[in-house]
Scaffold this active site. Structure first.
Site, PDB file in Angstrom:
ATOM      1  N   MET A  79      41.172  49.019  34.929  1.00 56.37           N
ATOM      2  CA  MET A  79      40.216  49.056  33.819  1.00 56.37           C
ATOM      3  C   MET A  79      40.910  48.837  32.472  1.00 56.37           C
ATOM      4  O   MET A  79      42.122  48.822  32.363  1.00 56.37           O
ATOM      5  CB  MET A  79      39.488  50.398  33.821  1.00 56.37           C
ATOM      6  CG  MET A  79      38.690  50.666  35.090  1.00 56.37           C
ATOM      7  SD  MET A  79      37.965  52.324  35.152  1.00 56.37           S
ATOM      8  CE  MET A  79      36.770  52.228  33.806  1.00 56.37           C
ATOM      9  N   HIS A  80      40.073  48.670  31.449  1.00 52.68           N
ATOM     10  CA  HIS A  80      40.457  48.728  30.030  1.00 52.68           C
ATOM     11  C   HIS A  80      41.209  47.509  29.504  1.00 52.68           C
ATOM     12  O   HIS A  80      41.403  47.393  28.302  1.00 52.68           O
ATOM     13  CB  HIS A  80      41.315  49.967  29.726  1.00 52.68           C
ATOM     14  CG  HIS A  80      40.815  51.243  30.298  1.00 52.68           C
ATOM     15  ND1 HIS A  80      39.536  51.699  30.090  1.00 52.68           N
ATOM     16  CD2 HIS A  80      41.432  52.172  31.084  1.00 52.68           C
ATOM     17  CE1 HIS A  80      39.394  52.866  30.717  1.00 52.68           C
ATOM     18  NE2 HIS A  80      40.523  53.171  31.332  1.00 52.68           N
ATOM     19  N   ASP A 236      38.513  50.296  39.255  1.00 50.98           N
ATOM     20  CA  ASP A 236      39.262  50.679  40.459  1.00 50.98           C
ATOM     21  C   ASP A 236      38.923  52.072  40.969  1.00 50.98           C
ATOM     22  O   ASP A 236      38.802  52.287  42.180  1.00 50.98           O
ATOM     23  CB  ASP A 236      40.765  50.525  40.232  1.00 50.98           C
ATOM     24  CG  ASP A 236      41.272  51.171  38.948  1.00 50.98           C
ATOM     25  OD1 ASP A 236      40.489  51.807  38.210  1.00 50.98           O
ATOM     26  OD2 ASP A 236      42.478  51.034  38.666  1.00 50.98           O
TER      27      ASP A 236
END
Length: 489
Positions: A79-80, A236
């Site tokens: 992520m991110h 995830d």
């Protein structure tokens, strides 16, 4: 047959799941990581696609008949990350990843610009999130920012290459600091604070929604039928939750991946930002989750293996054979090799060995690293419990997933430290890819209750009273160490 693609920090994992819910084949391909400056972490998106192609070739060779029957694809990913694209969809610079710490000042600026940001997003602004990265680009690489027409998360860039569609799912989008997490929609206020609009953002979908189909030319080249459905997928950790069957409030898992996670499902949006606990949308409709995250978990153990010249398996086996009396003399390790999130939210925090002596060897240090990561997860769980008004004795059994979950010594130490039963399911190291494949099955019309069941258990770890007592005493020393060293970070 359903294909799960999990884009991890260190590599891409592909998994084939049958209608019988059995895993037919798994393949992996590595992805390089660049650290061009201290505290920075980047990858080239082209490497994600190359690794995916390499893993596809492996999977086709392993299970050609099963491969040819693929009906749906699901995506999971770290992520991110910020992938910025220009007018023609070209990648303008390497992707800035979740464990990049350069944007600390921009976090302060964002929270000052939007004081209600934590209520909207359910999260404190942290350097790893996507929004501060775009603010950093606007300040430090203004020519790149000016050319940016689309911002995508890592797995969603991969989706764009596979389908031509710019789409993100709710769980991954919740990690950008641009999503109104309760409403499951982009926040115009937070986008504007970063100089962006909805036009820069992908379309939103639930993780189990069908969002498009595999490109016809790619399907033909890969030897797949036309019309293969692409699911929304998930970040995830949300995908891992689907993989282990965590779909109802209270269910959850502990992950020993590159990062460390304690994850619990909720049936409502429940922000708990006081101790840097995350509140995100789940990859399943009408559900959310709380999550405590530490930035270095299995990656810390891999780091120690590299610098000692021993394999992770060798170090784990040595720790397995340690007596408690020797463990009691091991150094204390702060596992903040990439800074930390829960509960400290400090990108400047560093790793520390405290109490090293000449008699200590690689085994003692391996024990300390396992323990230190466990203590970080204990801190996260305690922060989640405090936010919920709970106590340390109220933890239900949790699944244990991630690459580090293979270590029996580490699993046992975690069970004693967290004070709860840990159940390692079959295929725990591939939970995110399995969850992505399950979301693909749902996108093709499969029933959630059928496709989101728990997994058969491979091993069960119960807290051991003597080990638990030792860890509680050492955890108190661990907790005192961070504030004592804070002025020096």
């Amino acid at each position: 047959m359903y294909l799960g693609i999990d884009l991890g920090t260190s590599g891409v994992k592909l998994l084939l799941l049958g209608e019988d819910q059995q895993v037919h084949a798994v393949a992996d391909a590595p992805v390089p990581l660049q650290r061009p400056q201290p505290g920075w972490s980047e990858q080239h998106p082209a490497d994600w696609l190359a690794a995916t192609e390499a893993a596809v070739a492996q999977l086709r060779a392993q299970a050609p008949e099963a491969w040819a029957r693929v009906r749906g694809v699901g995506l999971s990913g770290h992520m991110h990350g910020a992938v910025v694209l220009g007018e023609a969809g070209e990648v303008l610079r390497p992707a800035i990843l979740w464990n990049d710490g350069r944007a600390a000042a921009e976090c302060t600026a964002l929270e000052q610009a939007v004081p209600a940001s934590s209520q909207i997003t359910g999260n404190l602004a942290m350097p790893g999130f996507t929004a501060p990265k775009l603010l950093w680009l606007r300040t430090h690489e203004p020519e790149v920012f000016a050319r940016t027409r689309t911002v995508l998360l890592p797995k969603d860039w991969l989706r764009l290459q596979l389908t031509g569609d710019a789409v993100s799912d709710m769980s991954d989008a919740a990690g950008t600091l641009w999503l109104d997490v309760a409403r499951r929609d982009w926040s115009d206020t937070l986008l504007a604070a970063c100089g962006l609009t909805r036009a820069h953002m992908p379309r939103l979908a639930e993780g189990s929604d069908a969002t498009g189909v595999l490109r016809a030319d790619l399907a033909a080249r890969w030897g797949l039928p036309a019309g293969v459905v692409m699911a929304g997928g998930g970040g995830d950790n949300a995908a891992s939750a689907v993989g282990v069957g965590a779909r109802q409030a209270g269910q959850g898992f502990v992950s020993l991946g590159t990062s460390g996670v304690v994850f619990r499902v909720s049936d409502r949006f429940a922000p708990a930002t006081e101790s840097a606990v995350h509140a995100f949308a789940h990859a399943l409709p009408s559900r959310w989750h709380q999550m405590a995250v530490m930035l270095s978990a299995a990656s810390a153990f891999g780091w120690l293996a590299r610098i000692t010249g021993q394999s992770e398996a060798q170090l784990s086996a040595a720790v397995q054979g340690m007596a408690l009396a020797r463990h009691a003399q091991a150094p204390i390790f702060l596992p903040y090799l990439s800074g930390e999130r829960t509960p400290h939210n400090n990108a400047a925090a560093t790793g520390v060995f405290m109490g090293l002596r000449a008699e200590h060897d690689a085994t003692d240090m391996a024990c300390a690293v396992m323990e230190g990561v466990g203590f970080g997860l204990m801190d996260g769980l305690q922060a989640m419990q405090a936010a919920a008004g709970g106590d340390a004795g109220s933890v239900a059994p949790l699944a244990l997933v991630g690459g580090g979950a293979r270590s029996n010594a580490w699993a046992q130490m975690l069970a004693s430290g967290l004070g709860c039963v840990l159940e390692r399911p079959e295929g725990a190291h591939a939970a995110a890819a399995l969850g992505a494949a399950r979301l693909a099955a749902m996108a093709c019309g499969g029933d959630e209750a059928l496709w989101c069941q728990g997994l058969p258990g491979e091993a069960r770890f119960n807290p051991q009273p003597a080990q638990q007592a030792l860890l509680q005493e050492r955890h108190a020393r661990f907790k005192a160490l961070y504030p004592a060293l804070l002025p020096h970070f």
